[in-house]
Design a protein around this motif. Sequence first.
Motif, PDB file in Angstrom:
ATOM      1  N   ARG A 289      60.243  -2.552  29.898  1.00 20.85           N
ATOM      2  CA  ARG A 289      59.669  -1.735  28.806  1.00 20.85           C
ATOM      3  C   ARG A 289      59.981  -0.151  29.203  1.00 20.85           C
ATOM      4  NH1 ARG A 289      56.059  -2.839  25.052  1.00 20.85           N
ATOM      5  NH2 ARG A 289      54.459  -1.198  24.338  1.00 20.85           N
ATOM      6  N   ALA A 290      59.919   0.147  30.407  1.00 27.48           N
ATOM      7  CA  ALA A 290      60.377   1.667  30.554  1.00 27.48           C
ATOM      8  C   ALA A 290      61.587   2.019  29.886  1.00 27.48           C
ATOM      9  CB  ALA A 290      60.004   1.984  32.292  1.00 27.48           C
ATOM     10  N   GLU A 291      62.609   1.162  30.338  1.00 30.92           N
ATOM     11  CA  GLU A 291      63.915   1.357  29.941  1.00 30.92           C
ATOM     12  C   GLU A 291      64.072   1.401  28.409  1.00 30.92           C
ATOM     13  OE1 GLU A 291      68.191  -0.969  30.252  1.00 30.92           O
ATOM     14  OE2 GLU A 291      66.955  -0.596  32.242  1.00 30.92           O
ATOM     15  N   ASP A 292      63.526   0.296  27.904  1.00 31.84           N
ATOM     16  CA  ASP A 292      63.331   0.484  26.429  1.00 31.84           C
ATOM     17  C   ASP A 292      62.848   1.681  25.752  1.00 31.84           C
ATOM     18  OD1 ASP A 292      64.426  -1.907  26.409  1.00 31.84           O
ATOM     19  OD2 ASP A 292      62.789  -3.354  25.877  1.00 31.84           O
ATOM     20  N   ALA A 293      61.678   2.073  26.373  1.00 24.74           N
ATOM     21  CA  ALA A 293      60.815   3.064  25.863  1.00 24.74           C
ATOM     22  C   ALA A 293      61.938   4.517  25.769  1.00 24.74           C
ATOM     23  CB  ALA A 293      59.750   3.510  26.773  1.00 24.74           C
TER      24      ALA A 293
ATOM     25  N   SER B 133      65.335   4.465  25.873  1.00 29.73           N
ATOM     26  CA  SER B 133      66.173   4.377  25.096  1.00 29.73           C
ATOM     27  C   SER B 133      65.821   4.614  23.514  1.00 29.73           C
ATOM     28  CB  SER B 133      66.627   3.049  25.008  1.00 29.73           C
ATOM     29  OG  SER B 133      67.776   2.870  24.109  1.00 29.73           O
ATOM     30  N   LEU B 134      64.460   4.223  23.087  1.00 28.50           N
ATOM     31  CA  LEU B 134      64.044   4.565  21.802  1.00 28.50           C
ATOM     32  C   LEU B 134      63.416   6.011  21.815  1.00 28.50           C
ATOM     33  CD1 LEU B 134      61.831   1.219  21.252  1.00 28.50           C
ATOM     34  CD2 LEU B 134      63.858   1.894  19.906  1.00 28.50           C
ATOM     35  N   ALA B 135      63.169   6.592  22.737  1.00 33.47           N
ATOM     36  CA  ALA B 135      62.904   8.048  22.611  1.00 33.47           C
ATOM     37  C   ALA B 135      64.006   8.732  22.272  1.00 33.47           C
ATOM     38  CB  ALA B 135      62.103   8.329  23.936  1.00 33.47           C
ATOM     39  N   LEU B 136      65.091   8.563  23.077  1.00 37.68           N
ATOM     40  CA  LEU B 136      66.378   9.166  22.872  1.00 37.68           C
ATOM     41  C   LEU B 136      66.800   8.889  21.574  1.00 37.68           C
ATOM     42  CD1 LEU B 136      68.101   8.889  26.207  1.00 37.68           C
ATOM     43  CD2 LEU B 136      67.402  11.043  25.160  1.00 37.68           C
ATOM     44  N   ASP B 137      66.896   7.777  20.951  1.00 39.94           N
ATOM     45  CA  ASP B 137      67.442   7.547  19.598  1.00 39.94           C
ATOM     46  C   ASP B 137      66.316   8.238  18.483  1.00 39.94           C
ATOM     47  OD1 ASP B 137      69.457   5.928  20.403  1.00 39.94           O
ATOM     48  OD2 ASP B 137      68.528   3.925  20.446  1.00 39.94           O
ATOM     49  N   GLY B 138      65.260   8.105  18.947  1.00 39.48           N
ATOM     50  CA  GLY B 138      64.245   8.819  17.845  1.00 39.48           C
ATOM     51  C   GLY B 138      64.415  10.483  17.935  1.00 39.48           C
TER      52      GLY B 138
ATOM     53  N   ALA C  81      62.939   1.619  10.801  1.00 32.71           N
ATOM     54  CA  ALA C  81      62.011   0.553  11.493  1.00 32.71           C
ATOM     55  C   ALA C  81      62.541   0.410  12.999  1.00 32.71           C
ATOM     56  CB  ALA C  81      62.423  -0.798  10.763  1.00 32.71           C
ATOM     57  N   VAL C  82      61.465   0.091  13.674  1.00 33.16           N
ATOM     58  CA  VAL C  82      61.741  -0.153  15.317  1.00 33.16           C
ATOM     59  C   VAL C  82      61.442  -1.276  15.706  1.00 33.16           C
ATOM     60  CG1 VAL C  82      60.926   1.026  17.496  1.00 33.16           C
ATOM     61  CG2 VAL C  82      60.899   2.330  15.443  1.00 33.16           C
ATOM     62  N   VAL C  83      62.437  -2.119  16.267  1.00 37.22           N
ATOM     63  CA  VAL C  83      62.444  -3.459  16.539  1.00 37.22           C
ATOM     64  C   VAL C  83      63.218  -3.649  18.175  1.00 37.22           C
ATOM     65  CG1 VAL C  83      62.586  -4.048  14.102  1.00 37.22           C
ATOM     66  CG2 VAL C  83      64.603  -3.880  15.477  1.00 37.22           C
ATOM     67  N   HIS C  84      63.070  -5.058  18.470  1.00 33.55           N
ATOM     68  CA  HIS C  84      63.631  -5.380  19.608  1.00 33.55           C
ATOM     69  C   HIS C  84      65.375  -5.759  19.473  1.00 33.55           C
ATOM     70  CE1 HIS C  84      60.288  -5.343  22.201  1.00 33.55           C
ATOM     71  NE2 HIS C  84      59.537  -6.260  21.377  1.00 33.55           N
ATOM     72  N   PRO C  85      66.103  -5.631  20.274  1.00 35.81           N
ATOM     73  CA  PRO C  85      67.516  -5.754  19.900  1.00 35.81           C
ATOM     74  C   PRO C  85      67.793  -7.177  19.146  1.00 35.81           C
ATOM     75  CG  PRO C  85      67.246  -4.894  22.144  1.00 35.81           C
ATOM     76  CD  PRO C  85      65.813  -5.261  21.593  1.00 35.81           C
ATOM     77  N   TRP C  86      66.997  -8.220  19.436  1.00 35.34           N
ATOM     78  CA  TRP C  86      67.328  -9.637  18.682  1.00 35.34           C
ATOM     79  C   TRP C  86      66.730  -9.661  17.413  1.00 35.34           C
ATOM     80  CZ3 TRP C  86      63.979  -8.878  22.920  1.00 35.34           C
ATOM     81  CH2 TRP C  86      62.480  -9.031  22.635  1.00 35.34           C
ATOM     82  N   GLU C  87      65.926  -8.591  17.025  1.00 34.26           N
ATOM     83  CA  GLU C  87      65.518  -8.315  15.688  1.00 34.26           C
ATOM     84  C   GLU C  87      66.353  -7.894  14.591  1.00 34.26           C
ATOM     85  OE1 GLU C  87      60.778  -9.058  17.376  1.00 34.26           O
ATOM     86  OE2 GLU C  87      61.690  -6.963  17.025  1.00 34.26           O
TER      87      GLU C  87
ATOM     88  N   ALA D 238      66.134  -0.666  21.167  1.00 35.28           N
ATOM     89  CA  ALA D 238      66.541  -0.255  22.387  1.00 35.28           C
ATOM     90  C   ALA D 238      68.071  -0.714  22.828  1.00 35.28           C
ATOM     91  CB  ALA D 238      65.558  -0.691  23.637  1.00 35.28           C
ATOM     92  N   GLY D 239      69.050   0.074  23.235  1.00 32.52           N
ATOM     93  CA  GLY D 239      70.264  -0.366  23.705  1.00 32.52           C
ATOM     94  C   GLY D 239      71.315  -0.525  22.490  1.00 32.52           C
ATOM     95  N   LEU D 240      70.779  -0.390  21.360  1.00 31.50           N
ATOM     96  CA  LEU D 240      71.501  -0.762  19.900  1.00 31.50           C
ATOM     97  C   LEU D 240      71.873   0.579  19.392  1.00 31.50           C
ATOM     98  CD1 LEU D 240      70.461  -4.175  18.524  1.00 31.50           C
ATOM     99  CD2 LEU D 240      72.369  -3.763  20.068  1.00 31.50           C
ATOM    100  N   GLY D 241      71.034   1.587  19.672  1.00 31.15           N
ATOM    101  CA  GLY D 241      71.065   2.972  19.044  1.00 31.15           C
ATOM    102  C   GLY D 241      70.460   2.680  17.440  1.00 31.15           C
ATOM    103  N   VAL D 242      70.705   3.687  16.612  1.00 30.76           N
ATOM    104  CA  VAL D 242      70.323   3.676  15.109  1.00 30.76           C
ATOM    105  C   VAL D 242      71.590   3.299  14.431  1.00 30.76           C
ATOM    106  CG1 VAL D 242      69.419   5.100  13.379  1.00 30.76           C
ATOM    107  CG2 VAL D 242      69.019   5.811  15.905  1.00 30.76           C
ATOM    108  N   ARG D 243      70.884   2.216  13.284  1.00 30.85           N
ATOM    109  CA  ARG D 243      71.958   1.695  12.373  1.00 30.85           C
ATOM    110  C   ARG D 243      71.158   2.241  11.107  1.00 30.85           C
ATOM    111  NH1 ARG D 243      73.216  -4.559  13.528  1.00 30.85           N
ATOM    112  NH2 ARG D 243      74.289  -4.240  15.517  1.00 30.85           N
ATOM    113  N   HIS D 244      72.126   3.065  10.215  1.00 33.10           N
ATOM    114  CA  HIS D 244      71.604   3.003   8.768  1.00 33.10           C
ATOM    115  C   HIS D 244      72.107   1.874   7.975  1.00 33.10           C
ATOM    116  CE1 HIS D 244      70.432   7.215   9.594  1.00 33.10           C
ATOM    117  NE2 HIS D 244      71.290   7.395  10.256  1.00 33.10           N
TER     118      HIS D 244
END
Length: 190
Positions: A31-35, A37-42, A150-156, A177-183
């Motif tokens: 969860r910390a790693e995901d958080a 990653s999402l913070a940096l992408d955001g 939208a903010v999701v888990h990688p498999w979503e 998290a780990g996938l970055g941002v996709r337009h």
Amino acid sequence: MTDQPAGSDAKALVRARLRSRRRAEVAGRDRAEDAESLALDGLRVAHEAGLARGSWVAAYESTPLEPPTEALIAALVARGIRVMVPITLPDWDLDWREVGIPDPLGSAAIGRAQVVFVPAHAVDGWGNRVGQGKGCYDRVLPRTSALVVAVVHPWEVLDEPLPHDAHDRPVDAVMAAGLGVRHLGAPAAG
């Protein structure tokens, strides 16, 4: 997730499947790693959208099974970006309050946001999202011209189309998290 009935019935089936997978998968995530990653992408999304100190973003306070948004919210606030989070009303509409301040801003406050980070169980390549099923964000998003992410888990993040109804508001981008941002492309018809 194809070969399902159209519209709301199909979404209910997909939502149940996605919730089950989320319950099974989340325990194995860092969860910390995901958080982080999402913070940096955001922050990247905010920068690309041209947000400056005092600009508004709408986000949400995640539950334990949702992708963690705490670090994202903290990172935005630390850069002087004002973050509003939802207050769910009895009719499933959303009011808003600024992070750290309990006073409601009003349901029209979403119109101030330049970026809106929304929860989802999944998003397809056309921007269709499956949410909780109450239509909160479908009511709210027409009140803003913001970039909707939208903010999701990688498999979503799905390649196959998700069922959707005519009233569903597609999102502009998805981040995981780990996938970055996709337009995302134009929403699928129907």
